[in-house]
Design a protein around this motif. Structure first.
Motif, mmCIF file in Angstrom:
data_model
loop_
_atom_site.group_PDB
_atom_site.id
_atom_site.type_symbol
_atom_site.label_atom_id
_atom_site.label_comp_id
_atom_site.label_asym_id
_atom_site.label_seq_id
_atom_site.Cartn_x
_atom_site.Cartn_y
_atom_site.Cartn_z
ATOM 1 N N CYS A 3 1.956 13.483 -3.150
ATOM 2 C CA CYS A 3 0.950 13.241 -2.123
ATOM 3 C C CYS A 3 1.244 14.111 -0.894
ATOM 4 O O CYS A 3 2.367 14.158 -0.415
ATOM 5 C CB CYS A 3 0.955 11.763 -1.743
ATOM 6 N N CYS A 6 1.870 11.252 2.415
ATOM 7 C CA CYS A 6 3.049 10.401 2.528
ATOM 8 C C CYS A 6 4.218 10.893 1.688
ATOM 9 O O CYS A 6 5.327 10.384 1.819
ATOM 10 C CB CYS A 6 2.691 8.955 2.175
ATOM 11 N N CYS A 33 -4.097 9.243 -3.703
ATOM 12 C CA CYS A 33 -2.745 8.677 -3.804
ATOM 13 C C CYS A 33 -2.845 7.152 -3.941
ATOM 14 O O CYS A 33 -3.556 6.504 -3.188
ATOM 15 C CB CYS A 33 -1.962 9.060 -2.552
ATOM 16 N N CYS A 36 -1.229 5.517 -0.340
ATOM 17 C CA CYS A 36 -1.866 5.589 0.978
ATOM 18 C C CYS A 36 -3.350 5.950 0.891
ATOM 19 O O CYS A 36 -4.034 6.015 1.893
ATOM 20 C CB CYS A 36 -1.122 6.587 1.863
ATOM 21 N N TYR A 38 -4.730 8.724 0.353
ATOM 22 C CA TYR A 38 -5.078 10.058 0.845
ATOM 23 C C TYR A 38 -5.646 10.873 -0.321
ATOM 24 O O TYR A 38 -5.135 10.805 -1.429
ATOM 25 C CB TYR A 38 -3.835 10.727 1.428
HETATM 26 ZN ZN ZN Z 1 0.057 9.130 -0.163
#
Ligand code: ZN
Length: 58
Positions: A3, A6, A33, A36, A38
């Protein structure tokens, strides 16, 4: 894959694909991800595939 936000590492199959909400034409290739959420750009081999498809259209 890793990712970009993170740094969490996860197999691409575990990522959340095809959100369908980002407004991109056709299928969304972003991989979300699982930690998180993202949106990561797809890995290089997917880019290569995409390029091939685009070249065919030109
Ligand atoms: Zn992430």
């Amino acid at each position: 894959m890793k990712c970009g936000y993170c740094g969490y590492e996860f197999p691409e199959e575990e990522g959340i694909k095809g959100c369908g909400k980002c407004g991109m034409p056709g299928r969304c290739h972003m991989v979300r991800c699982p930690r998180c959420f993202y949106e990561n750009p797809p890995e290089l081999k997917v880019f290569k595939k995409l390029k091939k498809v685009l070249e065919k259209k030109l």
